[in-house]
Design a protein around this motif. Structure first.
Motif, short mmCIF file in Angstrom:
data_model
loop_
_atom_site.label_atom_id
_atom_site.label_comp_id
_atom_site.label_asym_id
_atom_site.label_seq_id
_atom_site.Cartn_x
_atom_site.Cartn_y
_atom_site.Cartn_z
N PRO A 1 -30.51 1.36 7.69
CA PRO A 1 -30.26 2.97 6.69
C PRO A 1 -29.39 3.73 8.12
N ALA A 2 -29.79 3.89 8.84
CA ALA A 2 -28.98 5.88 9.86
C ALA A 2 -27.31 5.43 9.67
N ARG A 3 -27.05 4.08 9.51
CA ARG A 3 -25.57 3.82 9.52
C ARG A 3 -25.28 3.82 8.24
N VAL A 4 -25.78 3.66 7.23
CA VAL A 4 -25.05 3.52 5.42
C VAL A 4 -25.40 5.75 5.52
N ILE A 5 -26.67 5.92 6.46
CA ILE A 5 -27.02 7.22 5.88
C ILE A 5 -25.81 8.12 6.46
N THR A 6 -25.94 7.74 7.58
CA THR A 6 -24.50 8.55 8.78
C THR A 6 -23.03 8.47 8.24
N ALA A 7 -22.24 7.97 7.69
CA ALA A 7 -20.80 7.71 6.97
C ALA A 7 -21.09 7.80 5.51
N SER A 8 -22.10 7.65 5.22
CA SER A 8 -21.91 8.73 3.81
C SER A 8 -22.14 9.92 3.64
N LEU A 9 -22.69 10.81 4.57
CA LEU A 9 -22.92 12.28 4.49
C LEU A 9 -21.75 12.48 5.90
N VAL A 10 -21.35 12.02 6.71
CA VAL A 10 -19.98 12.18 7.77
C VAL A 10 -19.07 12.99 6.90
N LEU B 1 -9.72 9.16 3.33
CA LEU B 1 -10.04 10.26 4.54
C LEU B 1 -8.84 11.07 5.30
N LEU B 2 -8.17 9.52 5.94
CA LEU B 2 -6.81 9.65 6.66
C LEU B 2 -6.36 10.52 5.63
N THR B 3 -5.91 10.43 4.62
CA THR B 3 -5.25 10.65 3.13
C THR B 3 -5.56 12.09 3.50
N VAL C 1 -10.17 17.46 14.10
CA VAL C 1 -11.31 17.06 14.65
C VAL C 1 -12.09 15.93 14.05
N MET C 2 -12.76 16.30 12.93
CA MET C 2 -13.84 16.17 12.44
C MET C 2 -13.05 14.59 11.27
N VAL C 3 -11.59 14.78 12.12
CA VAL C 3 -11.70 13.54 10.69
C VAL C 3 -11.74 12.16 11.84
N ILE C 4 -11.10 12.65 13.08
CA ILE C 4 -11.40 11.08 13.89
C ILE C 4 -12.37 10.89 14.19
N ILE C 5 -14.39 11.95 14.21
CA ILE C 5 -15.71 12.06 14.25
C ILE C 5 -15.79 10.91 12.42
N GLY C 6 -15.67 11.15 11.87
CA GLY C 6 -15.08 9.82 10.08
C GLY C 6 -15.13 8.90 10.41
N LEU C 7 -13.36 8.92 10.97
CA LEU C 7 -13.18 7.44 10.58
C LEU C 7 -13.94 6.82 12.15
N TRP C 8 -14.57 7.40 13.22
CA TRP C 8 -14.94 6.33 14.19
C TRP C 8 -16.43 5.80 13.67
N ARG D 1 -17.11 5.52 10.05
CA ARG D 1 -16.68 4.08 9.15
C ARG D 1 -16.29 3.39 9.12
N LEU D 2 -15.64 3.20 10.39
CA LEU D 2 -14.69 2.00 10.64
C LEU D 2 -15.83 0.88 11.54
N LYS D 3 -17.25 1.25 11.44
CA LYS D 3 -18.25 0.54 11.88
C LYS D 3 -19.10 -0.11 10.62
N LEU D 4 -18.94 0.15 9.35
CA LEU D 4 -20.08 0.19 8.31
C LEU D 4 -19.02 -1.78 8.12
N VAL D 5 -20.26 -2.17 7.18
CA VAL D 5 -19.91 -3.35 6.90
C VAL D 5 -20.22 -3.36 5.68
N GLU D 6 -18.91 -4.44 4.95
CA GLU D 6 -18.99 -3.98 3.42
C GLU D 6 -20.57 -4.96 2.78
N SER D 7 -20.68 -3.25 1.49
CA SER D 7 -22.36 -4.18 0.75
C SER D 7 -22.58 -5.74 0.02
N GLU D 8 -23.31 -5.75 0.20
CA GLU D 8 -23.96 -6.77 -0.35
C GLU D 8 -23.49 -7.00 -1.25
#
Length: 473
Positions: free
Chosen positions: A14-23, A95-97, A209-216, A218-225
């Protein structure tokens, strides 16, 4: 025709999901708000010096709105990638674009440096921003809702929505700090020479600066089941766009207009009110004459309510249903639009005018939170897994043309036509609310939608059913 494929527990915490979608959405909305603020404060002077303040402002808003035209194109491209290749990769690319386009805007030469090439370059980069955000929102909403526990999809869906108020506060807070650090020596309603020369560029450059944080994150996400199971069962469509319009045109149309009032309200409460609030009372058309610093502080206070009620709307939508909640909120938005002149009338007592304006902002942003929060759930829930990215992205971003792209331009034109009064602007919001209300009445409740369902034709349905039977499912 649909078939249901059972899913396992989400692989993302849950923490990873919330953080990735929010950031991610916070960064995307930050980039968008940075441009929206600059479109009011500096771009009319630096990129569109036509000699008439209203014309320059309309030209600046036209470029602002041009990004909304690019958003459906981004929705199609990123929706195709998201439904074919997965949510994670698509979110990283979008995000990169967005980050690169925003950073380059901070490096642009102005009209005085290169002439007409300056607004042309600004337009191209603004179109790139729109293209990127066309794929961002839906991906973030899907990451949140496809990984949500049972009965909490609307609650999880509010976290990507929370990126809007957070992005607004960060973007405008940064502009506020810069403007405070570089004040005009004689008139707080004017921008200093340093602010116009280089100060306005800082928020755009800070985006990197914010993009670098966001990429870090999101790259930790695992595809949804939900997506991986659809992929494993062969339900991924080669052309998600074609499948969306072949089987889900009604949902696209309804989703577009369900989102309309939200877009119009949001851009009236941000871009238009900043213009109206800071315009001098003796100008043509006249505004409230509040200093930029004071008005942005008033907006930020209102946006705090926006964020709080965005989060509150999630549990409410899970409890009583998305459709029922949105019908009531939209009805109040219509009444709010009709009451515009009561809140935004210039009065001799400056203290009274300021208090009424602050109340207007708090109420407007509260309604914004209540209508925006459930959108993270209701739009994706209109579509099955294998076209969910495409369908929700198109509905969300086509609505941006009808609502967000036109709202600042129409509002300024109506404001000028009414001689400085805001009653026509309020009627415009109320009309958008009526269209949204009709769409909600024509739609169905999505609270109990099976989120593991996929859209398939008869031949594929039989294949999936046979494979499921062989596997003992």
């Amino acid at each position: 025709m649909t078939t249901t494929i059972p899913t396992k527990a989400p692989l993302n915490s849950p923490a990873r999901v919330i953080t990735a979608s929010l950031v991610g959405t916070t960064i995307e909305f930050y980039d968008f708000y940075v441009y929206a603020t600059a479109a009011v404060l500096v771009f009319p002077q630096l990129f569109f010096p036509v000699g008439n303040d209203t014309t320059a402002l309309l030209a600046s808003f036209a470029v602002f709105g041009a990004a909304m035209v690019a958003r459906p194109i981004g929705a199609i491209v990123f929706g195709h990638l998201g439904d074919r290749r997965g949510r994670k990769t698509t979110l990283v690319i979008s995000l990169l674009t967005m980050g690169v386009a925003t950073f380059v805007i901070g490096l642009l030469p102005t009209y005085n440096n290169v002439g007409v090439l300056a607004p042309v370059l600004l337009l191209l980069l603004r179109l790139t921003q729109g293209f990127a955000i066309g794929g961002e929102w839906s991906g973030a909403a899907l990451v949140a809702t496809e990984n949500a526990p049972a009965g909490k999809r609307a609650w999880y869906g509010t976290f990507p929505q929370l990126g809007a108020p957070l992005g607004f506060i960060i973007a405008n807070g940064l502009f506020l700090v810069i403007n405070f650090t570089l004040p005009h020596p004689t008139d707080p309603l004017l921008k200093s020479e340093a602010f116009l020369t280089w100060g306005w560029r800082i928020p755009f450059l800070f985006s990197s600066v914010m993009v670098i944080i966001g990429l870090w994150v999101r790259l930790k996400l695992v595809e949804s089941e939900a997506f991986t199971m659809a992929e494993r069962k062969g339900a991924i469509r080669k052309l998600p766009l074609s499948a969306t319009f072949r089987h889900h045109t009604r949902e696209v149309v309804l989703g577009t207009f369900i989102m309309l009032a939200t877009y119009v309200l949001f851009y009236l409460m941000t871009s238009f009110t900043l213009t109206y609030g800071t315009k001098a009372q003796d100008a043509n058309p006249g505004g409230l004459g509040i200093s930029y610093t004071h008005f942005v502080l008033m907006q930020i206070l209102g946006v705090v309510f926006f964020g709080f009620f965005t989060l509150l709307s999630g549990p409410l939508a899970d409890a009583i249903g998305r459709r029922r909640l949105l019908i009531w909120v939209t009805a109040v938005i219509i009444v709010f639009g009709v009451s515009f002149p009561i809140w935004l009338t210039v009065r001799p007592d400056a203290m009274f005018t300021g208090a009424m304006t602050q109340a207007f902002l708090v109420l407007g942003f509260t309604l914004m939170g209540m209508t925006f929060g459930p959108m993270g759930a209701i739009l994706p829930e209109l579509f099955p897994t294998n076209v969910r990215y495409t369908g929700s992205a198109i509905a969300y971003n086509v609505s941006s043309i009808l609502g967000a792209a036109l709202a600042p331009i129409i509002a300024v034109a109506l404001w000028a036509r009414a001689g400085g009064s805001t009653w026509l602007v309020g009627v415009y919001l109320a009309a958008a609310g009526v269209l949204t209300l009709i769409s909600l009445i024509l739609s169905h409740e999505t609270k109990d939608t099976d989120y593991s369902a996929v859209s398939v034709d008869d031949e594929l349905a039989a294949l999936v059913e046979d494979e499921a039977a062989s596997a003992g499912i």
